[in-house]
Design a protein around this motif. Structure first.
Motif, PDB file in Angstrom:
ATOM      1  N   GLU A  86      45.484 -12.179  49.622  1.00 18.68           N
ATOM      2  CA  GLU A  86      46.386 -11.039  49.837  1.00 18.68           C
ATOM      3  C   GLU A  86      47.235 -10.800  48.585  1.00 18.68           C
ATOM      4  OE1 GLU A  86      46.754  -8.881  52.130  1.00 18.68           O
ATOM      5  OE2 GLU A  86      45.845  -9.660  53.973  1.00 18.68           O
ATOM      6  N   GLY A  87      47.762 -11.893  48.010  1.00 24.77           N
ATOM      7  CA  GLY A  87      48.566 -11.773  46.804  1.00 24.77           C
ATOM      8  C   GLY A  87      47.765 -11.224  45.640  1.00 24.77           C
ATOM      9  N   LEU A  88      46.530 -11.694  45.489  1.00 22.70           N
ATOM     10  CA  LEU A  88      45.674 -11.215  44.404  1.00 22.70           C
ATOM     11  C   LEU A  88      45.300  -9.751  44.600  1.00 22.70           C
ATOM     12  CD1 LEU A  88      43.324 -14.307  44.009  1.00 22.70           C
ATOM     13  CD2 LEU A  88      44.947 -13.463  42.302  1.00 22.70           C
ATOM     14  N   ARG A  89      45.025  -9.373  45.845  1.00 22.73           N
ATOM     15  CA  ARG A  89      44.673  -7.982  46.109  1.00 22.73           C
ATOM     16  C   ARG A  89      45.818  -7.053  45.704  1.00 22.73           C
ATOM     17  NH1 ARG A  89      43.008  -5.797  52.037  1.00 22.73           N
ATOM     18  NH2 ARG A  89      45.056  -6.637  52.529  1.00 22.73           N
ATOM     19  N   PHE A  90      47.028  -7.388  46.099  1.00 20.53           N
ATOM     20  CA  PHE A  90      48.182  -6.553  45.746  1.00 20.53           C
ATOM     21  C   PHE A  90      48.338  -6.472  44.230  1.00 20.53           C
ATOM     22  CE2 PHE A  90      52.689  -6.265  44.585  1.00 20.53           C
ATOM     23  CZ  PHE A  90      53.003  -5.033  45.137  1.00 20.53           C
ATOM     24  N   GLU A  91      48.191  -7.629  43.564  1.00 17.14           N
ATOM     25  CA  GLU A  91      48.383  -7.676  42.119  1.00 17.14           C
ATOM     26  C   GLU A  91      47.352  -6.818  41.385  1.00 17.14           C
ATOM     27  OE1 GLU A  91      50.349 -11.266  40.181  1.00 17.14           O
ATOM     28  OE2 GLU A  91      48.223 -11.597  39.754  1.00 17.14           O
ATOM     29  N   PHE A  92      46.092  -6.901  41.799  1.00 16.93           N
ATOM     30  CA  PHE A  92      45.052  -6.132  41.115  1.00 16.93           C
ATOM     31  C   PHE A  92      45.092  -4.648  41.493  1.00 16.93           C
ATOM     32  CE2 PHE A  92      43.360 -10.250  40.020  1.00 16.93           C
ATOM     33  CZ  PHE A  92      42.803 -10.024  38.766  1.00 16.93           C
ATOM     34  N   GLN A  93      45.591  -4.341  42.677  1.00 20.26           N
ATOM     35  CA  GLN A  93      45.779  -2.930  43.020  1.00 20.26           C
ATOM     36  C   GLN A  93      46.834  -2.291  42.119  1.00 20.26           C
ATOM     37  OE1 GLN A  93      46.670  -3.253  47.208  1.00 20.26           O
ATOM     38  NE2 GLN A  93      44.578  -2.753  47.830  1.00 20.26           N
ATOM     39  N   VAL A  94      47.920  -3.033  41.863  1.00 21.57           N
ATOM     40  CA  VAL A  94      48.965  -2.535  40.960  1.00 21.57           C
ATOM     41  C   VAL A  94      48.416  -2.398  39.543  1.00 21.57           C
ATOM     42  CG1 VAL A  94      51.206  -3.038  39.919  1.00 21.57           C
ATOM     43  CG2 VAL A  94      50.849  -3.467  42.352  1.00 21.57           C
ATOM     44  N   SER A  95      47.639  -3.397  39.107  1.00 19.63           N
ATOM     45  CA  SER A  95      47.050  -3.347  37.767  1.00 19.63           C
ATOM     46  C   SER A  95      46.095  -2.158  37.631  1.00 19.63           C
ATOM     47  CB  SER A  95      46.297  -4.652  37.463  1.00 19.63           C
ATOM     48  OG  SER A  95      47.200  -5.737  37.342  1.00 19.63           O
ATOM     49  N   ASN A 115      44.093 -20.595  55.856  1.00 17.08           N
ATOM     50  CA  ASN A 115      45.285 -19.743  55.883  1.00 17.08           C
ATOM     51  C   ASN A 115      45.856 -19.553  54.479  1.00 17.08           C
ATOM     52  OD1 ASN A 115      45.142 -19.413  58.647  1.00 17.08           O
ATOM     53  ND2 ASN A 115      46.557 -21.084  59.094  1.00 17.08           N
ATOM     54  N   ASN A 116      45.877 -20.672  53.712  1.00 20.31           N
ATOM     55  CA  ASN A 116      46.372 -20.583  52.337  1.00 20.31           C
ATOM     56  C   ASN A 116      45.494 -19.656  51.501  1.00 20.31           C
ATOM     57  OD1 ASN A 116      48.529 -22.302  52.759  1.00 20.31           O
ATOM     58  ND2 ASN A 116      47.420 -24.126  52.122  1.00 20.31           N
ATOM     59  N   LEU A 153      35.301  -8.111  45.721  1.00 19.26           N
ATOM     60  CA  LEU A 153      35.081  -9.508  46.095  1.00 19.26           C
ATOM     61  C   LEU A 153      36.213 -10.010  46.980  1.00 19.26           C
ATOM     62  CD1 LEU A 153      33.800 -10.952  42.692  1.00 19.26           C
ATOM     63  CD2 LEU A 153      32.477 -10.760  44.810  1.00 19.26           C
ATOM     64  N   ILE A 154      37.434  -9.628  46.645  1.00 17.85           N
ATOM     65  CA  ILE A 154      38.584 -10.044  47.445  1.00 17.85           C
ATOM     66  C   ILE A 154      38.485  -9.481  48.855  1.00 17.85           C
ATOM     67  CG2 ILE A 154      41.089  -9.756  47.734  1.00 17.85           C
ATOM     68  CD1 ILE A 154      41.342  -9.908  44.679  1.00 17.85           C
ATOM     69  N   GLU A 155      38.147  -8.202  48.962  1.00 16.80           N
ATOM     70  CA  GLU A 155      38.007  -7.569  50.274  1.00 16.80           C
ATOM     71  C   GLU A 155      36.938  -8.285  51.109  1.00 16.80           C
ATOM     72  OE1 GLU A 155      39.846  -5.399  51.605  1.00 16.80           O
ATOM     73  OE2 GLU A 155      40.990  -4.625  49.893  1.00 16.80           O
ATOM     74  N   GLY A 156      35.859  -8.721  50.447  1.00 13.85           N
ATOM     75  CA  GLY A 156      34.785  -9.414  51.157  1.00 13.85           C
ATOM     76  C   GLY A 156      35.185 -10.772  51.684  1.00 13.85           C
ATOM     77  N   GLU A 157      36.231 -11.371  51.086  1.00 13.58           N
ATOM     78  CA  GLU A 157      36.682 -12.696  51.510  1.00 13.58           C
ATOM     79  C   GLU A 157      37.832 -12.650  52.511  1.00 13.58           C
ATOM     80  OE1 GLU A 157      35.305 -15.715  50.557  1.00 13.58           O
ATOM     81  OE2 GLU A 157      33.746 -14.413  49.725  1.00 13.58           O
ATOM     82  N   LEU A 158      38.480 -11.498  52.619  1.00 12.34           N
ATOM     83  CA  LEU A 158      39.620 -11.377  53.533  1.00 12.34           C
ATOM     84  C   LEU A 158      39.154 -11.254  54.977  1.00 12.34           C
ATOM     85  CD1 LEU A 158      42.001  -9.005  51.543  1.00 12.34           C
ATOM     86  CD2 LEU A 158      42.558 -11.307  52.343  1.00 12.34           C
ATOM     87  N   ASP A 159      39.875 -11.908  55.878  1.00 10.52           N
ATOM     88  CA  ASP A 159      39.561 -11.841  57.309  1.00 10.52           C
ATOM     89  C   ASP A 159      40.315 -10.684  57.933  1.00 10.52           C
ATOM     90  OD1 ASP A 159      37.996 -14.104  57.016  1.00 10.52           O
ATOM     91  OD2 ASP A 159      39.608 -15.465  57.592  1.00 10.52           O
ATOM     92  N   GLU A 160      39.713  -9.502  57.870  1.00  9.96           N
ATOM     93  CA  GLU A 160      40.374  -8.332  58.453  1.00  9.96           C
ATOM     94  C   GLU A 160      39.376  -7.539  59.284  1.00  9.96           C
ATOM     95  OE1 GLU A 160      43.746  -7.440  55.018  1.00  9.96           O
ATOM     96  OE2 GLU A 160      42.049  -6.123  55.235  1.00  9.96           O
TER      97      GLU A 160
END
Length: 255
Positions: free
Chosen positions: A60-69, A53-54, A248-255
């Motif tokens: 999720e936090g990293l995805r948002f941050e890199f999307q903004v970047s 869960n952590n 890589l982040i998308e590949g690790e997210l459970d969605e």
């Protein structure tokens, strides 16, 4: 169940049936060990669930941050390209024999090309928090961890390149700090004087003479070279890095 075995054990002791007592005592031990193993398995499962869960929250936090970047870098690439295009048009004026340059257009190009400083302010607060807290190790993907670790080093390289570009930009602007050319003319012809509430000037000094300056041409060419290097060797590869990290982040997210 343990109470049941205890009763049997006491009965066996009373009846002095030692062999059977040992068997039942061993049974109690086995039950206790099994109970401990089950408890440990449940506890480990809970810990894995908490870690999972952590990790999802971190991702999720990293995805948002890199999307903004990515959004910031895309906008910065457009600004850098605008500056390059403006410098190229000024250079065409320098080498044109048709006298097509006008003070008005030159002022617009000078303002549009050199008014914007180039600086990529990536959103790294969450990533820095993960690294400083030691929680980056909870990202299970080794490849993603490597990418995230090298990202900060890449930012240092980007800052050095941007400092060089800023220096070349200042070299061009320094020419307008002399008496030979007029910043006020640029302000008046781009509407900046009105925005800054500067009194209007009717007798404006022409800046067209700067097109005959070899120093200006040299500084302009170095500025263009540095802008092109910033785009090709730094910003565009950085945008690819962001896309790789997001993938890589998308590949690790459970969605």
């Amino acid at each position: 169940m343990i109470k049941f075995f205890r009763k049997i054990r006491l009965k066996l002791v009373e009846e002095k049936r030692i062999n059977n007592y040992l068997i039942y005592a061993l049974g109690e031990i086995v039950l206790v060990v099994i109970g401990i193993l089950i408890a440990l398995a449940i506890n480990n499962a809970n810990l894995r669930r908490i870690d999972s869960n952590n990790e999802q929250n971190y991702l999720e936090g990293l995805r948002f941050e890199f999307q903004v970047s990515k959004m910031k870098l895309t906008e910065l690439l457009a600004v850098n390209q605008k500056n390059l295009d403006g410098a190229r048009e000024i250079l065409n004026f320098i080498h044109s024999e048709s006298g097509q340059a006008t003070d008005q257009r030159l002022s617009e190009l000078l303002f549009g090309t050199f008014s914007d400083d180039i600086s990529f302010n990536a959103n790294n607060s969450f990533l820095n928090e993960l690294i400083n807290s030691g929680n980056l190790k909870n990202i299970s993907s080794i490849e993603l961890r490597k990418k995230l670790t090298s990202w900060l080093a890449t930012m240092d390289d980007i800052k050095r390149q941007e400092a060089e570009l800023s220096s070349q930009r200042e070299d061009v602007l320094d020419l307008f700090r002399t008496e030979d050319y007029s910043i006020l003319t640029i302000f008046e012809q781009t509407g900046l004087s009105q925005a800054l509430d500067i009194p209007a000037e009717s007798n404006l000094q022409s800046n067209l003479g700067i097109l005959d300056s070899r120093a200006f041409e040299n500084d302009l060419l170095i500025f263009m070279l540095t802008s092109e290097a910033t785009k090709t060797n730094h910003y565009e590869p950085l945008l690819e890095d962001i896309d790789d990290i997001l993938e890589l982040i998308e590949g690790e997210l459970d969605e």
